[in-house]
Design an enzyme around this catalytic site. Structure first.
Site, PDB file in Angstrom:
ATOM      1  N   GLY A  29       0.846  -1.184   0.000  1.00 33.53           N
ATOM      2  CA  GLY A  29       0.000   0.000   0.000  1.00 33.53           C
ATOM      3  C   GLY A  29       0.879   1.230   0.000  1.00 33.53           C
ATOM      4  N   HIS A  35      -3.797   1.402   8.153  1.00 37.18           N
ATOM      5  CA  HIS A  35      -2.433   1.936   8.094  1.00 37.18           C
ATOM      6  C   HIS A  35      -2.328   3.011   7.013  1.00 37.18           C
ATOM      7  CE1 HIS A  35       2.126   1.335   8.036  1.00 37.18           C
ATOM      8  NE2 HIS A  35       1.888   2.053   6.945  1.00 37.18           N
ATOM      9  N   GLU A  36      -2.843   2.705   5.811  1.00 32.82           N
ATOM     10  CA  GLU A  36      -2.739   3.664   4.701  1.00 32.82           C
ATOM     11  C   GLU A  36      -3.568   4.915   4.981  1.00 32.82           C
ATOM     12  OE1 GLU A  36      -0.420   3.403   2.715  1.00 32.82           O
ATOM     13  OE2 GLU A  36       0.017   1.316   3.153  1.00 32.82           O
ATOM     14  N   HIS A  68      -2.062   7.525   7.132  1.00 30.45           N
ATOM     15  CA  HIS A  68      -1.121   8.452   6.473  1.00 30.45           C
ATOM     16  C   HIS A  68      -1.831   9.746   6.072  1.00 30.45           C
ATOM     17  CE1 HIS A  68       2.644   6.320   6.193  1.00 30.45           C
ATOM     18  NE2 HIS A  68       2.068   5.241   5.715  1.00 30.45           N
ATOM     19  N   CYS A  73       6.545   0.038   7.106  1.00 29.20           N
ATOM     20  CA  CYS A  73       6.113   1.182   6.320  1.00 29.20           C
ATOM     21  C   CYS A  73       7.271   1.655   5.449  1.00 29.20           C
ATOM     22  CB  CYS A  73       5.684   2.303   7.270  1.00 29.20           C
ATOM     23  SG  CYS A  73       5.096   3.776   6.423  1.00 29.20           S
ATOM     24  N   LEU A  74       6.964   1.963   4.190  1.00 31.38           N
ATOM     25  CA  LEU A  74       8.023   2.433   3.291  1.00 31.38           C
ATOM     26  C   LEU A  74       8.589   3.775   3.750  1.00 31.38           C
ATOM     27  CD1 LEU A  74       6.502   1.399  -0.159  1.00 31.38           C
ATOM     28  CD2 LEU A  74       8.055   0.123   1.313  1.00 31.38           C
ATOM     29  N   GLN A 124       3.287   9.956   1.251  1.00 29.23           N
ATOM     30  CA  GLN A 124       4.572   9.256   1.269  1.00 29.23           C
ATOM     31  C   GLN A 124       5.444   9.605   0.072  1.00 29.23           C
ATOM     32  OE1 GLN A 124       2.606   5.218   2.105  1.00 29.23           O
ATOM     33  NE2 GLN A 124       4.582   5.096   3.130  1.00 29.23           N
TER      34      GLN A 124
END
Ligand code: ZN
Length: 172
Positions: free
Chosen positions: A41, A137-138, A141, A95-96, A46
């Site tokens: 995701g 989670h997404e 953000h 997480c990226l 991000q």
């Protein structure tokens, strides 16, 4: 992590903005970025854009989350989230934007997401189990939140390379 843009409340899209070429290209570059880093995701903040857009797709045999079940490809604009089952479930999240780290986060096990799809049409999706965690989670953000904010037991915060999970914990 540390970039102030990741801590901002992201702005919603206008309907006509969603279908513009610029936004369609943005969605494509989100998929490209996500795939390049092996994510499941990605949210627009991000990649430095403080707007309410996220993409989610779990492939079979994803190298970061090999145990996760496959999902369809979902593009989400302007989401609203409703918890359908408050029972908390814990998963190892990464997480990226927080490279190399994992930690255990507890979140509700079933949620509904109402959003606009890539054609700016109203859509709704119900996610359960690990996929519910991915959505939460997404969507976090877009509120300026990172998974590390939600780790209850900070001793679980670990470098991926050091993490040896027991069979029981190896859910994702
Ligand atoms: Zn993330």
């Amino acid at each position: 992590m540390g970039n102030p843009l990741l801590r901002e409340q992201a702005q919603p899209f206008q309907l006509e903005e969603i279908t513009s070429n610029q936004t369609q290209e943005l969605v494509q570059s989100m998929w490209d970025t996500m795939d390049e880093y092996g994510g499941i995701g990605l949210a627009a903040p991000q990649i430095g854009i403080s707007k309410q857009l996220a993409v989610i797709r779990i492939d079979e045999d994803n190298e970061r989350y090999p145990e996760a079940e496959k999902s369809e490809e979902i593009v989400i604009f302007n989401p609203q989230i409703t918890v359908l089952d408050e029972t908390l479930q814990g998963f190892w999240e990464g997480c990226l934007s927080v490279p190399g780290l994992r930690g255990v986060v507890f979140r509700p096990r079933k949620v509904q997401i109402d959003f606009l799809d890539q054609s700016a049409k109203e859509a709704s999706f119900i996610a359960e189990d690990f996929l519910a965690t991915v959505f939460q989670h997404e969507l976090d953000h877009l509120l300026g939140k990172l998974f590390v904010d939600r780790i209850e037991d900070i001793s679980t915060l670990s470098f991926e390379d050091e993490l040896v999970l027991s069979e029981e914990e190896k859910e994702i």
